[in-house]
Design a protein around this motif. Structure first.
Motif, short mmCIF file in Angstrom:
data_model
loop_
_atom_site.label_atom_id
_atom_site.label_comp_id
_atom_site.label_asym_id
_atom_site.label_seq_id
_atom_site.Cartn_x
_atom_site.Cartn_y
_atom_site.Cartn_z
N SER A 3 1.76 10.30 4.74
CA SER A 3 0.82 11.01 5.59
C SER A 3 -0.55 10.34 5.61
N ASN A 4 -0.97 9.72 4.46
CA ASN A 4 -2.28 9.08 4.43
C ASN A 4 -2.31 7.85 5.35
N THR A 5 -1.17 7.14 5.46
CA THR A 5 -1.10 6.00 6.38
C THR A 5 -1.24 6.47 7.82
N THR A 6 -0.57 7.54 8.15
CA THR A 6 -0.68 8.10 9.50
C THR A 6 -2.10 8.53 9.80
N ALA A 7 -2.75 9.16 8.82
CA ALA A 7 -4.13 9.60 9.01
C ALA A 7 -5.06 8.42 9.27
N VAL A 8 -4.87 7.32 8.53
CA VAL A 8 -5.68 6.12 8.75
C VAL A 8 -5.42 5.56 10.14
N ALA A 9 -4.14 5.53 10.54
CA ALA A 9 -3.78 5.00 11.85
C ALA A 9 -4.39 5.83 12.98
N ILE A 10 -4.40 7.14 12.83
CA ILE A 10 -4.98 8.02 13.86
C ILE A 10 -6.46 7.71 14.04
N VAL A 33 -17.64 2.02 10.90
CA VAL A 33 -17.38 0.86 10.05
C VAL A 33 -16.47 1.26 8.89
N GLN A 34 -16.63 2.47 8.37
CA GLN A 34 -15.78 2.95 7.29
C GLN A 34 -14.33 3.05 7.75
N ILE A 35 -14.11 3.40 9.01
CA ILE A 35 -12.75 3.46 9.54
C ILE A 35 -12.11 2.07 9.51
N LEU A 36 -12.86 1.05 9.91
CA LEU A 36 -12.35 -0.32 9.84
C LEU A 36 -12.04 -0.71 8.40
N PHE A 37 -12.94 -0.38 7.49
CA PHE A 37 -12.75 -0.68 6.07
C PHE A 37 -11.50 0.02 5.53
N ASP A 38 -11.33 1.30 5.85
CA ASP A 38 -10.18 2.06 5.36
C ASP A 38 -8.87 1.51 5.91
N THR A 39 -8.90 1.05 7.16
CA THR A 39 -7.69 0.51 7.78
C THR A 39 -7.27 -0.78 7.10
N VAL A 40 -8.22 -1.68 6.86
CA VAL A 40 -7.92 -2.94 6.20
C VAL A 40 -7.44 -2.69 4.77
N SER A 41 -8.05 -1.73 4.10
CA SER A 41 -7.64 -1.40 2.73
C SER A 41 -6.22 -0.85 2.70
N ALA A 42 -5.90 0.06 3.62
CA ALA A 42 -4.56 0.64 3.68
C ALA A 42 -3.51 -0.41 3.99
N ALA A 43 -3.92 -1.48 4.67
CA ALA A 43 -2.99 -2.55 5.05
C ALA A 43 -2.72 -3.53 3.91
N GLY A 44 -3.25 -3.25 2.73
CA GLY A 44 -2.93 -4.05 1.56
C GLY A 44 -3.95 -5.11 1.19
N PHE A 45 -5.04 -5.20 1.94
CA PHE A 45 -6.10 -6.14 1.58
C PHE A 45 -7.04 -5.47 0.57
#
Length: 229
Positions: A3-10, A33-45
């Motif tokens: 669910s956290n991945t889906t939330a980041v994607a939304i 900018v935090q959304i971009l940071f969270d997305t990159v973090s969730a993607a394994g970086f």
């Protein structure tokens, strides 16, 4: 899909669809900018920051030397990813973020994909970009890191395929974490193969019947549990 991945994607999709001309944007709010940071973090970086900026890569000759010609890493996204190490700019993460933004924007404008479809696609890409969890090799903390995936030849080139536990364990199996040298699978005895580091020569035995990274993870975990303290 977690669910956290889906939330980041939304949140990422909503941000991507918020602006019509991303290549003209110079600033974003702190929350954006935090959304971009969270997305990159969730993607394994493992980003330190996401900041305004453009990166360019260098074309290489066959011998690895620079030709002097460059190409854009983030042609659409006006922000780059900064890593926490001495290298500073994180080129791969920046390229991945640019591909993610392109996928949503082009999916919306060229393929008429709706928010729900784009969220589903991005959630899948975020999950797919997470690297293989390193495999513990010794009780002392030696780890096997996946063979680094190369970029694709065309299109969204930073959307790459990572090794998974179900992937076959071949001859060159990955990288010795911290040592940063390649590790090879070699025949060792009648019943066992060995992982051997090309740099420090660490040698780890395991049954030759092991076929996948998941098998190796399970066998080595079992061997370490059985080893005397």
């Amino acid at each position: 899909m977690p669910s956290n991945t889906t939330a980041v994607a939304i949140r990422f999709v909503d941000l991507a669809l918020r602006y019509k001309q991303w290549d003209e944007i110079q600033t974003l709010s702190e929350d954006e900018v935090q959304i971009l940071f969270d997305t990159v973090s969730a993607a394994g970086f493992d980003p330190a920051r996401v900041v305004p900026g453009k990166l360019r890569g260098h074309y290489r000759d066959q011998d690895g030397s620079s030709t002097g010609e460059t190409y854009p890493i983030n042609g659409l996204c006006p922000f780059k990813v900064v890593s926490g190490d001495e290298d500073g700019d994180h080129y791969f993460a920046t390229g991945w973020l640019d591909c993610a933004l392109r996928r949503v924007v082009n999916g919306s404008t060229r393929q008429n994909e709706g928010r729900e479809k784009l969220t589903e696609v991005m959630a899948e890409e975020i999950e797919r970009s997470v690297p293989l969890e390193p495999i513990p090799l010794t009780p002392e903390g030696d780890l096997l890191r996946e063979y680094p995936p190369g970029t694709c030849g065309y299109g969204l080139i930073y959307f790459v395929k990572h090794t998974r536990d179900e992937s076959s364990l071949g001859s060159c199996v990955g990288v010795h974490e911290y040592c940063d040298n390649w590790m090879d699978r070699r025949r060792a005895t009648k019943t066992h193969d060995a992982l051997v580091c090309r740099g420090c020569h660490l040698r780890v035995l395991f049954p030759k019947e092991v076929k996948t990274y998941g098998d190796l993870r399970q066998v080595l975990a079992s061997q370490q549990v059985q080893s005397p303290a």
